[in-house]
Design a protein around this motif. Structure first.
Motif, PDB file in Angstrom:
ATOM      1  N   LEU A  28       9.732  73.331  52.501  1.00 15.53           N
ATOM      2  CA  LEU A  28       9.205  72.618  53.660  1.00 15.53           C
ATOM      3  C   LEU A  28       8.059  71.681  53.298  1.00 15.53           C
ATOM      4  CD1 LEU A  28       9.515  72.336  56.709  1.00 15.53           C
ATOM      5  CD2 LEU A  28       7.930  74.267  56.982  1.00 15.53           C
ATOM      6  N   ASP A  29       7.215  72.092  52.355  1.00 21.11           N
ATOM      7  CA  ASP A  29       6.053  71.277  51.994  1.00 21.11           C
ATOM      8  C   ASP A  29       6.451  69.954  51.351  1.00 21.11           C
ATOM      9  OD1 ASP A  29       4.372  73.206  52.989  1.00 21.11           O
ATOM     10  OD2 ASP A  29       3.970  74.134  51.044  1.00 21.11           O
ATOM     11  N   ILE A  62      16.385  71.914  62.806  1.00 21.43           N
ATOM     12  CA  ILE A  62      16.567  73.212  63.454  1.00 21.43           C
ATOM     13  C   ILE A  62      17.822  73.190  64.325  1.00 21.43           C
ATOM     14  CG2 ILE A  62      15.606  74.753  65.213  1.00 21.43           C
ATOM     15  CD1 ILE A  62      12.808  73.965  64.062  1.00 21.43           C
ATOM     16  N   GLU A  63      17.970  72.137  65.106  1.00 24.95           N
ATOM     17  CA  GLU A  63      19.169  72.015  65.945  1.00 24.95           C
ATOM     18  C   GLU A  63      20.429  71.990  65.089  1.00 24.95           C
ATOM     19  OE1 GLU A  63      21.313  68.778  68.933  1.00 24.95           O
ATOM     20  OE2 GLU A  63      19.235  68.469  68.312  1.00 24.95           O
ATOM     21  N   ARG A  64      20.398  71.203  64.037  1.00 23.46           N
ATOM     22  CA  ARG A  64      21.549  71.089  63.134  1.00 23.46           C
ATOM     23  C   ARG A  64      21.878  72.430  62.482  1.00 23.46           C
ATOM     24  NH1 ARG A  64      23.713  66.680  59.741  1.00 23.46           N
ATOM     25  NH2 ARG A  64      24.172  67.442  57.632  1.00 23.46           N
ATOM     26  N   GLY A  65      20.826  73.158  62.073  1.00 24.35           N
ATOM     27  CA  GLY A  65      21.038  74.455  61.437  1.00 24.35           C
ATOM     28  C   GLY A  65      21.678  75.461  62.381  1.00 24.35           C
ATOM     29  N   PHE A  66      21.159  75.556  63.611  1.00 22.65           N
ATOM     30  CA  PHE A  66      21.740  76.495  64.565  1.00 22.65           C
ATOM     31  C   PHE A  66      23.177  76.114  64.922  1.00 22.65           C
ATOM     32  CE2 PHE A  66      17.389  78.019  65.673  1.00 22.65           C
ATOM     33  CZ  PHE A  66      17.653  79.376  65.549  1.00 22.65           C
ATOM     34  N   THR A  67      23.437  74.827  65.018  1.00 20.15           N
ATOM     35  CA  THR A  67      24.797  74.386  65.327  1.00 20.15           C
ATOM     36  C   THR A  67      25.756  74.760  64.202  1.00 20.15           C
ATOM     37  OG1 THR A  67      23.984  72.546  66.677  1.00 20.15           O
ATOM     38  CG2 THR A  67      26.237  72.374  65.850  1.00 20.15           C
ATOM     39  N   ASP A  96      25.948  84.879  54.601  1.00 19.08           N
ATOM     40  CA  ASP A  96      26.254  83.801  53.660  1.00 19.08           C
ATOM     41  C   ASP A  96      25.440  82.551  53.982  1.00 19.08           C
ATOM     42  OD1 ASP A  96      28.027  85.347  52.236  1.00 19.08           O
ATOM     43  OD2 ASP A  96      29.817  84.533  53.203  1.00 19.08           O
ATOM     44  N   PHE A  97      25.373  82.191  55.261  1.00 22.39           N
ATOM     45  CA  PHE A  97      24.585  81.020  55.662  1.00 22.39           C
ATOM     46  C   PHE A  97      23.112  81.241  55.317  1.00 22.39           C
ATOM     47  CE2 PHE A  97      21.926  78.560  58.443  1.00 22.39           C
ATOM     48  CZ  PHE A  97      22.567  77.334  58.561  1.00 22.39           C
ATOM     49  N   ALA A  98      22.602  82.422  55.638  1.00 16.68           N
ATOM     50  CA  ALA A  98      21.183  82.708  55.425  1.00 16.68           C
ATOM     51  C   ALA A  98      20.812  82.715  53.947  1.00 16.68           C
ATOM     52  CB  ALA A  98      20.821  84.051  56.064  1.00 16.68           C
ATOM     53  N   ILE A  99      21.766  83.015  53.078  1.00 12.74           N
ATOM     54  CA  ILE A  99      21.511  82.973  51.634  1.00 12.74           C
ATOM     55  C   ILE A  99      21.651  81.552  51.112  1.00 12.74           C
ATOM     56  CG2 ILE A  99      22.365  83.704  49.367  1.00 12.74           C
ATOM     57  CD1 ILE A  99      23.234  86.348  50.716  1.00 12.74           C
ATOM     58  N   ASP A 100      22.757  80.905  51.469  1.00  3.41           N
ATOM     59  CA  ASP A 100      23.049  79.577  50.927  1.00  3.41           C
ATOM     60  C   ASP A 100      22.098  78.507  51.454  1.00  3.41           C
ATOM     61  OD1 ASP A 100      25.142  80.689  49.504  1.00  3.41           O
ATOM     62  OD2 ASP A 100      26.629  80.238  51.056  1.00  3.41           O
ATOM     63  N   ASP A 101      21.562  78.713  52.652  1.00  4.87           N
ATOM     64  CA  ASP A 101      20.611  77.769  53.245  1.00  4.87           C
ATOM     65  C   ASP A 101      19.349  78.513  53.673  1.00  4.87           C
ATOM     66  OD1 ASP A 101      21.740  74.952  53.430  1.00  4.87           O
ATOM     67  OD2 ASP A 101      23.417  76.116  54.178  1.00  4.87           O
ATOM     68  N   ALA A 102      18.760  79.216  52.701  1.00  2.00           N
ATOM     69  CA  ALA A 102      17.622  80.086  53.013  1.00  2.00           C
ATOM     70  C   ALA A 102      16.438  79.315  53.593  1.00  2.00           C
ATOM     71  CB  ALA A 102      17.193  80.850  51.756  1.00  2.00           C
ATOM     72  N   ALA A 103      16.133  78.148  53.028  1.00  2.00           N
ATOM     73  CA  ALA A 103      14.989  77.380  53.514  1.00  2.00           C
ATOM     74  C   ALA A 103      15.230  76.879  54.933  1.00  2.00           C
ATOM     75  CB  ALA A 103      14.700  76.205  52.579  1.00  2.00           C
ATOM     76  N   LEU A 104      16.458  76.453  55.204  1.00  4.88           N
ATOM     77  CA  LEU A 104      16.796  76.005  56.559  1.00  4.88           C
ATOM     78  C   LEU A 104      16.736  77.177  57.534  1.00  4.88           C
ATOM     79  CD1 LEU A 104      17.736  73.802  58.480  1.00  4.88           C
ATOM     80  CD2 LEU A 104      20.100  74.252  57.743  1.00  4.88           C
ATOM     81  N   MET A 105      17.232  78.331  57.116  1.00  2.00           N
ATOM     82  CA  MET A 105      17.202  79.523  57.970  1.00  2.00           C
ATOM     83  C   MET A 105      15.755  79.902  58.294  1.00  2.00           C
ATOM     84  SD  MET A 105      19.552  81.487  59.325  1.00  2.00           S
ATOM     85  CE  MET A 105      20.098  83.143  59.741  1.00  2.00           C
ATOM     86  N   ASP A 106      14.886  79.827  57.295  1.00  5.37           N
ATOM     87  CA  ASP A 106      13.474  80.121  57.531  1.00  5.37           C
ATOM     88  C   ASP A 106      12.895  79.162  58.571  1.00  5.37           C
ATOM     89  OD1 ASP A 106      13.467  82.192  55.727  1.00  5.37           O
ATOM     90  OD2 ASP A 106      12.530  81.043  54.111  1.00  5.37           O
TER      91      ASP A 106
END
Length: 199
Positions: A28-29, A62-67, A96-106
């Motif tokens: 994020l930084d 965030i919107e894109r990630g949840f979608t 799988d999503f939370a691992i592959d896109d961990a930064a986005l999930m955070d």
């Protein structure tokens, strides 16, 4: 940097794709509108035609990630099989999503829902609606509506916890997959699962 011109109307999508990659690579930084413009090969002011500031860019991510996560879960739910099998596929898709896109999930779950724009809040609500649908019909006499809500939250927390263990290299991905399967057995056989899931 690229010299390839963007067609009218697709710059926003290109910027979001690049922003996701930056988030994945640098966290994020490392995400700024200026750097995003540089990496996308556009003028420094170009991103502001779609995102008024950095927070607007984060809200869009965030919107894109949840979608995307909602679509992954919906696809997992669409297959045939027992209730246990369908929920197991949903759980695996979530992890799988939370691992592959961990930064986005955070980013998606660190944001305070009260500060999100309506589109982002709606996208988040859509995920939990699909997770509720995964539990089957909600009109069974033996079911408790509050238990369905609690089960959905516990399900999400459990799967995110497993994904966090994998992402932080506390356990291997194979161990994570095994934990997903074991967690499903525990959740479904619990008193909460019995009250929440359509039998």
């Amino acid at each position: 940097m690229t010299d390839k011109p963007f067609h009218h109307g697709n710059l926003r999508a290109v910027l979001l794709e690049r922003a996701e990659a930056m988030l994945r690579e640098d966290g994020l930084d490392g995400l700024s509108l200026r750097e995003l413009a540089r990496q996308a090969g556009v003028s420094h002011g170009a991103p502001r035609s779609h995102f008024v500031d950095r927070q607007a860019l984060l809200d869009a991510l965030i919107e894109r990630g949840f979608t995307r996560l909602t679509n992954d879960v919906r696809r997992a739910l669409s297959g045939h099989g027992s209730q246990r099998a369908r929920l197991g596929r949903v759980a695996q898709a979530y992890v799988d999503f939370a691992i592959d896109d961990a930064a986005l999930m955070d980013l998606m779950f660190l944001a305070k829902t009260t500060g999100l724009p309506p589109a982002s809040r709606d996208a988040a609500a859509g995920l939990f609606q699909v997770l509720d649908e995964a539990m089957g019909p909600s009109d069974q006499p033996s079911q408790d509506p509050s238990s369905r809500v609690s089960f959905t939250l516990l399900f999400g927390a459990t799967m995110q916890g497993i994904a966090a263990l994998v992402s932080s290299h506390r356990i291997t991905r194979e161990q994570g997959d095994s934990l997903v399967d074991e967690a499903m057995d525990v959740l479904l056989e619990s008193r909460l699962g019995t009250r929440a899931i359509a039998q």
